[in-house]
Design an enzyme around this catalytic site. Structure first.
Site, short mmCIF file in Angstrom:
data_model
loop_
_atom_site.label_atom_id
_atom_site.label_comp_id
_atom_site.label_asym_id
_atom_site.label_seq_id
_atom_site.Cartn_x
_atom_site.Cartn_y
_atom_site.Cartn_z
N ASP A 156 0.86 -1.18 0.00
CA ASP A 156 0.00 0.00 0.00
C ASP A 156 0.90 1.23 0.00
O ASP A 156 2.06 1.16 0.37
CB ASP A 156 -0.87 -0.03 1.27
CG ASP A 156 -2.08 0.87 1.12
OD1 ASP A 156 -2.36 1.29 -0.02
OD2 ASP A 156 -2.72 1.17 2.13
N ASN B 129 -9.00 -4.61 -6.99
CA ASN B 129 -8.13 -3.71 -7.75
C ASN B 129 -8.52 -3.58 -9.23
O ASN B 129 -8.06 -2.67 -9.92
CB ASN B 129 -6.66 -4.13 -7.64
CG ASN B 129 -6.04 -3.78 -6.31
OD1 ASN B 129 -5.06 -4.39 -5.88
ND2 ASN B 129 -6.60 -2.80 -5.61
C1 FPP Z 1 -1.27 -0.31 -3.52
O1 FPP Z 1 -0.82 1.01 -3.58
C2 FPP Z 1 -0.48 -1.17 -4.38
C3 FPP Z 1 -0.97 -1.93 -5.40
C4 FPP Z 1 -2.38 -2.02 -5.74
C5 FPP Z 1 -0.13 -2.72 -6.29
C6 FPP Z 1 1.17 -3.21 -5.76
C7 FPP Z 1 1.71 -4.20 -6.68
C8 FPP Z 1 2.92 -4.18 -7.23
C9 FPP Z 1 3.93 -3.15 -6.98
C10 FPP Z 1 3.23 -5.28 -8.19
C11 FPP Z 1 4.16 -6.25 -7.65
C12 FPP Z 1 3.87 -7.55 -8.27
C13 FPP Z 1 4.81 -8.44 -8.58
C14 FPP Z 1 4.42 -9.81 -8.99
C15 FPP Z 1 6.22 -8.09 -8.50
P1 FPP Z 1 -1.89 2.16 -3.80
O2 FPP Z 1 -1.98 2.42 -5.25
O3 FPP Z 1 -3.18 1.78 -3.15
O4 FPP Z 1 -1.23 3.36 -3.08
P2 FPP Z 1 -2.02 4.51 -2.29
O5 FPP Z 1 -2.63 3.83 -1.11
O6 FPP Z 1 -0.94 5.46 -1.92
O7 FPP Z 1 -3.00 5.08 -3.24
#
Ligand code: FPP
Length: 188
Positions: free
Chosen positions: A29, A77
């Site tokens: 996150d 998501n």
């Molecule tokens: C949440 O941050 C994060 C995610 C929805 C995606 C995280 C996934 C990756 C980085 C991919 C990794 C996968 C592999 C297989 C290596 P957010 O967008 O909710 O952040 P925020 O809370 O600040 O809005």
């Protein structure tokens, strides 16, 4: 954390190696916020998140963690903007394409939980190849939750158990904690 029993202490990290958790789960996150703070697009945060996964994986494996679960993409998501979803679906491809040799070097076995069949073909292939290529590794399990949701997990487990009762493979009274755990995707 510190005591006089001469417990094995990792001098670099000051961690008591006798008390390393067996299973660590991380909800990824804050990628968007990380990017926003730096006036970058949200996807730059996801890219950085992927780099952090590499660092955390190697560190956890060296510390003797048995299972590292990373919640990378939830069933919720899909509601994100299409461009962001497409970018996220490309990350496992990039990640595994250049990180599998290091995973093997560290004896890390890749595992996935979630509805993988619903991911784009290229993502499925990257994930399945990584699982196959690391299948002989006997060290830490790097478990990616991809298209995973806890309600999905519970529903699937309940359906499987109900089917076993229906088929008379088990009786209702045989449903206990251990049986439920075995049916959950998280059951390591
Ligand atoms: C949440 O941050 C994060 C995610 C929805 C995606 C995280 C996934 C990756 C980085 C991919 C990794 C996968 C592999 C297989 C290596 P957010 O967008 O909710 O952040 P925020 O809370 O600040 O809005």
């Amino acid at each position: 954390m510190f005591n006089n029993n001469k417990k094995q202490i990792d001098s670099a990290s000051q961690l008591d190696l006798d008390r390393i958790p067996k299973h660590i789960a991380i909800i990824m996150d804050g990628n968007g916020r990380w990017a926003k703070k730096r006036h970058l697009p949200r996807v730059a945060g996801h890219k950085q998140g992927m780099e952090t996964v590499k660092t955390v994986t190697v560190a956890a494996s060296k510390l003797g963690v048995r299972v590292l679960t990373l919640y990378a993409f939830s069933t919720e998501n899909w509601k994100r903007p299409m461009d962001e979803v497409n970018f996220l679906m490309g990350l496992p491809v990039k990640f595994f394409n250049n990180f599998v040799p290091e995973l093997i070097e560290n004896n890390v076995k890749v595992s996935v939980m979630g509805l993988i069949d619903q991911l784009p073909e290229k993502t499925q292939k990257a994930v399945r190849d990584a699982v196959a290529q690391t299948s002989q590794c006997t060290g830490m399990i790097l478990n990616f939750a991809l298209n995973y949701g806890s309600r999905l997990d519970i529903r699937t487990a309940m359906q499987q158990i109900a089917r076993e009762v229906e088929n008379k493979t088990i009786t209702v009274s045989e449903i206990d904690d251990a049986l439920i755990s075995r049916h959950l995707m998280t059951g390591f």
